[in-house]
Design an enzyme around this catalytic site. Structure first.
Site, PDB file in Angstrom:
ATOM      1  N   GLU A  47      37.519  -7.980 -19.152  1.00 47.73           N
ATOM      2  CA  GLU A  47      36.440  -7.071 -18.798  1.00 47.73           C
ATOM      3  C   GLU A  47      36.941  -5.630 -18.681  1.00 47.73           C
ATOM      4  O   GLU A  47      36.227  -4.684 -19.040  1.00 47.73           O
ATOM      5  CB  GLU A  47      35.799  -7.514 -17.486  1.00 47.73           C
ATOM      6  CG  GLU A  47      35.032  -8.830 -17.608  1.00 47.73           C
ATOM      7  CD  GLU A  47      34.478  -9.288 -16.280  1.00 47.73           C
ATOM      8  OE1 GLU A  47      33.268  -9.079 -16.049  1.00 47.73           O
ATOM      9  OE2 GLU A  47      35.244  -9.823 -15.446  1.00 47.73           O
ATOM     10  N   GLU A  75      35.683 -17.829 -16.878  1.00 46.50           N
ATOM     11  CA  GLU A  75      35.149 -18.029 -15.528  1.00 46.50           C
ATOM     12  C   GLU A  75      34.264 -19.260 -15.385  1.00 46.50           C
ATOM     13  O   GLU A  75      34.139 -19.819 -14.288  1.00 46.50           O
ATOM     14  CB  GLU A  75      34.355 -16.786 -15.092  1.00 46.50           C
ATOM     15  CG  GLU A  75      35.207 -15.581 -14.746  1.00 46.50           C
ATOM     16  CD  GLU A  75      35.484 -14.670 -15.927  1.00 46.50           C
ATOM     17  OE1 GLU A  75      35.819 -13.497 -15.719  1.00 46.50           O
ATOM     18  OE2 GLU A  75      35.372 -15.149 -17.085  1.00 46.50           O
TER      19      GLU A  75
END
Length: 262
Positions: free
Chosen positions: A125, A145
């Site tokens: 990210e 995730e």
């Protein structure tokens, strides 16, 4: 007058090592023993460092990389998630992280990521929040995730604009990882470089960028990015808070921590 610290002295703020290179400043995520996994304090430290660099009168471009030879950043420190015991603490963490990504994306200074290895979860990210991404030929990108019952709160907002909706779904839903060449083809990476040449190439590119007027770079960056709507940030924070508070996510996080301790 700028202080000598801002001019030429290597220093450290939390897990961020700050190394000046003339008009370019190198930021190194430095927690090698944990593959540069991010502590909760990282996000506030990042915002403070970016604010300092924007106002030091010297820095005109930034290079962001990871310490060591294996990882750019392996994401958030999972063990830290277990310490967030209330809904409010989980929400506060998500807000802090999202504000950190936003600070990087909206920083008036150009930011070049030099991805020297694993860029997973929050590490991937971070690259999405940077302006240009150079990758070592050993780099690997992923947003895994979902295995913990979570989704990448910033990645699900920004990745579709960078790599497309379907590729984002592949990475988020299936945990698919991309090597450097696949990331280049997807548009996540702009250039793949031999591992040994990565940092020098990134600093050279940053120096070239820094030759341009700062205002021109800041205006151009702002127009290109066009920002993510604040309502989208708020929606992501609330969705992640609910996920992080779920029983299944708590169990998966604890199982991950237990496996690492064995």
């Amino acid at each position: 007058m700028n202080s000598p610290t801002h001019q030429s002295v290597e220093r450290r703020v939390g897990q961020i090592k700050i190394v000046p290179h003339d008009a370019v400043t190198l930021l190194q995520i430095d927690r090698v023993e944990k593959h540069n996994a991010l502590t909760a304090e990282f996000w506030g430290d990042l915002r403070r460092v970016l604010d300092e660099l924007c106002n030091d009168g010297r820095t005109r471009a930034i290079v962001l990389t990871g310490a060591g030879d294996k990882a750019f950043c392996a994401g958030g420190d999972i063990a830290g998630f277990a310490t967030l015991t209330t809904l409010e603490s989980k929400r506060a963490y998500q807000i802090d992280a999202m504000n950190g990504f936003a600070a990087l994306e909206t920083c008036p200074l150009p930011v070049i990521a030099a991805v020297n290895g694993l860029a997973l979860g929050g590490g991937c990210e971070l690259t999405l929040a940077c302006d240009i991404v150079l990758a070592s030929d050993r780099a690997v990108f992923g947003m895994p995730e979902a295995a913990l019952g979570l989704v990448p709160g910033y990645g699900v907002l920004r990745a579709p604009h960078v790599i497309g909706r379907q590729m984002t779904k592949l990475m988020v839903m299936a945990g698919e990882r991309l090597d450097a060449q696949q990331a280049l083809q997807a548009g996540l990476v702009q250039r793949v470089v031999a591992h040994e040449q990565l940092l020098a190439t990134a600093l050279e590119l940053a120096a070239k960028v820094a030759e341009n007027p700062s205002l021109t770079l800041a205006v151009g960056k702002g127009l290109i990015n066009r920002g993510i709507d604040r309502a989208e940030f708020d929606y992501s924070v609330e969705a992640l808070t609910v996920l992080q508070a779920s029983a299944e996510t708590s169990q998966r996080v604890q199982s991950f921590i237990d496996r690492k301790r064995r």
